[in-house]
Enzyme design. Sequence first.
Site, short mmCIF file in Angstrom:
data_model
loop_
_atom_site.label_atom_id
_atom_site.label_comp_id
_atom_site.label_asym_id
_atom_site.label_seq_id
_atom_site.Cartn_x
_atom_site.Cartn_y
_atom_site.Cartn_z
N HIS A 97 0.84 -1.26 -0.01
CA HIS A 97 -0.05 -0.15 0.03
C HIS A 97 0.96 1.40 -0.14
CE1 HIS A 97 -3.33 2.56 0.66
NE2 HIS A 97 -4.26 1.59 0.69
N HIS A 123 2.96 -18.34 -15.73
CA HIS A 123 2.10 -17.73 -16.33
C HIS A 123 1.91 -16.36 -15.60
CE1 HIS A 123 1.08 -21.17 -18.47
NE2 HIS A 123 1.04 -21.77 -17.47
N ASN A 169 -11.97 -3.33 -19.49
CA ASN A 169 -11.31 -3.36 -18.00
C ASN A 169 -12.43 -3.80 -16.99
OD1 ASN A 169 -10.60 -2.92 -15.60
ND2 ASN A 169 -9.85 -0.75 -16.07
N HIS A 219 -3.26 -7.44 -14.35
CA HIS A 219 -4.71 -6.49 -14.36
C HIS A 219 -4.82 -5.91 -15.55
CE1 HIS A 219 -7.90 -3.99 -13.30
NE2 HIS A 219 -7.26 -2.94 -13.09
N HIS A 268 -9.00 -6.69 -24.70
CA HIS A 268 -9.72 -6.77 -25.99
C HIS A 268 -11.20 -7.23 -26.06
CE1 HIS A 268 -10.55 -7.85 -30.25
NE2 HIS A 268 -10.00 -7.01 -30.51
#
EC number: 2.3.1.-
Lengths: 442, 489
Positions: B296, B380, B417, B384, B413
């Site tokens: 944070h 992998h 988002n 985000h 795509h």
Amino acid sequence: MVPSLSDEAMGVELEKSAVYGHKFSTVVPAEATGDAVTRELTNMDLIMKLHYLRAVYYFKQSEVVDGLAITDLKEPMFPWLNVYYPVTGRIRTEAGSRPLIKCNDCGLRIIEAKCSRTLEEWLSVEDSSRWRPLVPEKVLGPELHFSPLVYIQFTRFKCGGMAIGYSWAHLLGDAVSATNCINLWGKFLKGNPSLETLRLSNHQKKAESPAKHVKAPQKPVPVKQVKLAGECWQAPDTCKMATCSFKIAETDLKKMQGEKQNHVPPFAMISALIWKCLAKNGNDRESKSATICRNSTSLKSSDMLTNNLKASTITLDSSAANIDLLELATLILKHELDELESIDELIDRNSGKPDFVLYGANLTFIDMEGIDLYGLELKGQTPVQVDYNIDGIGDEGAVLVLQGRGRTDLTGSIQERTVMVTLPEDQINQLRGVLSSEFGIA
Amino acid sequence: MVVPVFRGAVKFAYRFLVNNLVTLFLATAMTAIAWTLHRLGQDNIVDYSWWLLQQKPVESLGVAFFVALVATVYFMSRPRPVYLVDYACFKPPAPCRVPFATFIEHTKLINKDEKSVQFQTRILERSGLGEETCLPPANHFIPPNATMEASRAEAQLVIFSAIDDLMKKTGLKHKDIDILVVNCSLFSPTPSLSAMIINKYKLRSNIRSFNLSGMGCSAGLISIDLARDLLQVHPRANALVVSAEIITPNFYNGNQRSMLLPNCLFRMGAAAILLSNRRREARRAKYRLTHVVRTHKGADDRAYRCVYEEEDGEGHSGISLSKDLMTIAVEALKSNITTLGPLVLPMSEQLLFVLALAGRKLVNPKWKSYLPDFKQAFEHFCIHAGGRAVIDELQKNLSLTAEHVEASRMTLHRFGNTSSSSLWYELNYIESKGRMRRGDRVWQIGFGSGFKCNSAVWKCLRTIKPTVDGPWADCIDRYPVQIPEVVRL
């Protein structure tokens, strides 16, 4: 196109405020059409670009109609538009180049509205402009890139009945194409229709064929060149037009013909009738020439979106008022209509200019016979009434002859025709007068 | 030709030696002991052991007790394994689709300011989104019909679809849900969304439910972290984690450029995840959670204000994104990596990093700092899908190949988002492509307002076959697609 301020029109102005609560949204095809898919506009499409078809389908209140919420009405539109994806596109005109449709899935505009009258009250008004508040009066422009080609308005009446207003830009296709398109939505609403017979041809730019110039002298194309006032694709208003409508039963037409064996079909009879009445009012040109226009309902061209009209002008030797009704009707019937091949010479290949009107260039009689107007079904329920009109008609006016619904009476089944007449305001009143006094038609 | 091969061999030898140092040491030690014992002879060993027990019982028992104590403490204090049994993502229906042209046209009709429309058009052209992203039904109206009822309807649509899917996949019964964690940043009605779920699925009255709101796009991993902590305290428990973002109430009606981006990029999505610490779930679980690292940066004012909800000059409320966003994101990532690195990186990378650090401090400050190669630690990556810029920046900073970031780019795509649930769409992409093998390690990185950077590391427990359902099922064969830099609208 703007209703005049006659008594009936005053009623319409009041009716306009009876429709309220408009909500706007858009529906698009369910699947992406893909990048850079365009649809070329043929010369015929470009000639028709200033005309707009406006239809209103009236449905009575019933369990079926009550059970159809707006989401139920919209949901089948998505797979439907997968089939008819060009109608969701938008016009693209780069400076100086020929307009085309960019198939970018932008969508149809959907409008929801409510009406404070009941369907019965509404239909009891026999005014020809009663349909105006129920379908958007939109034209293409001023921003062509953002103007929907098709609008659909759902208006719920106080009693639960519904009107479906359908506005269609004529450059997409003729009344046959438009009607088949909306009827397919009705089929999707019911279930999953079979789509084998449907085909969307890719309009290719017609190559210039010099051989055409060598052909036998062509008949003049019944169009008139106009100059657009501004960015909108809208026929310029040089004089105030008004509409009126009336119904004629087939039996009445047969009576007019007397005891003949082979009756002349209704369209020819009605066209002759109105022509004579108008000729009596004295306009020289009108009394001697008129354009006959017919849609092609044959399945030969199974292309789903096409302007497949036939039209040509009849020129008489003397005024129509002097010719016998039956004789005139037979002339109209026998008159050959052209394929309008010579339009290729009128439109510039590269710019798509100049701008024309077809309907109303001369006094135009449009035969809407054979178009499946009552074929739009809401889960099996057919409309009780269909109002139909064309916007963007030129100054000489036009007459549409539509097939009525057909109803049964004590005397048996009655077939009638609905006639929508668009003319300069003063001529409308005169026409009405003549029709009622001489032929007893209200 | 010879030098790169030689260098490659040296690299390989170095990595093998350092990464397996402990194993090699133990192997050597055990060999030595075995040899010594063998030399002593079997009878001698038995005699010696017997003598030891008789002569020094206290010490023997003490040693044995000590060993037993250490073993018990070790096994008891090990954290309970947290298994990801399965998860499900919401698949938006066709009627929610918003092509680019429709978005621009609606924007023009709603927002009369030509400059704003052009700005949003440019954003959309370069966004990396496709023509199939979806907005909720309320946003298809002109203007958007953003009522409370419409927001609830969207929440019910996305969340219940995802949970229904999950229950079907896993056979989860409503009475078996012990813990419920829901995160949705921008829609927080009363009763909460977790209460809405409890009501719909008739969950137990002693359920441990939590509703996290306002925590931004990285809240999905915060929910996972919370569920993990709860699963340490409650034995034999199932935790249902729901990540969603509700678009309906958050359409920005104004013209401030810094606040127009969310309109262009945010789309519908939700995910439901089933976590469990039950031993028997280990057999069918897809992944095991190995690490969660939360960073944070809110103590820094710049980071705190870089994603800020406020009203513009005309009173329209929206989320303002500062121009420093990418810089702050990278700083937060570097912070996160500093903690995560030692936990996941193989010894070879950590040694190099420490040597470089020591060198810079002690020998020559001009030495370049060594950026550890995270491709050694993970097979992998799920970054985000906050926007094209985020993915580009992270690809550059972590030296990832196009294939590593493919899941993120393709999710952006196809779905846009979708905020906290985007990591799950990305994971599903990798599985749908058949790339997830047993033993593979996955790194999920979430960024969000605060500014926060959260990481979760999963280990795949079984090779996963591509499924016939799920959000990618009908379109996975079309992917990957080539996404142009600028789409011409």
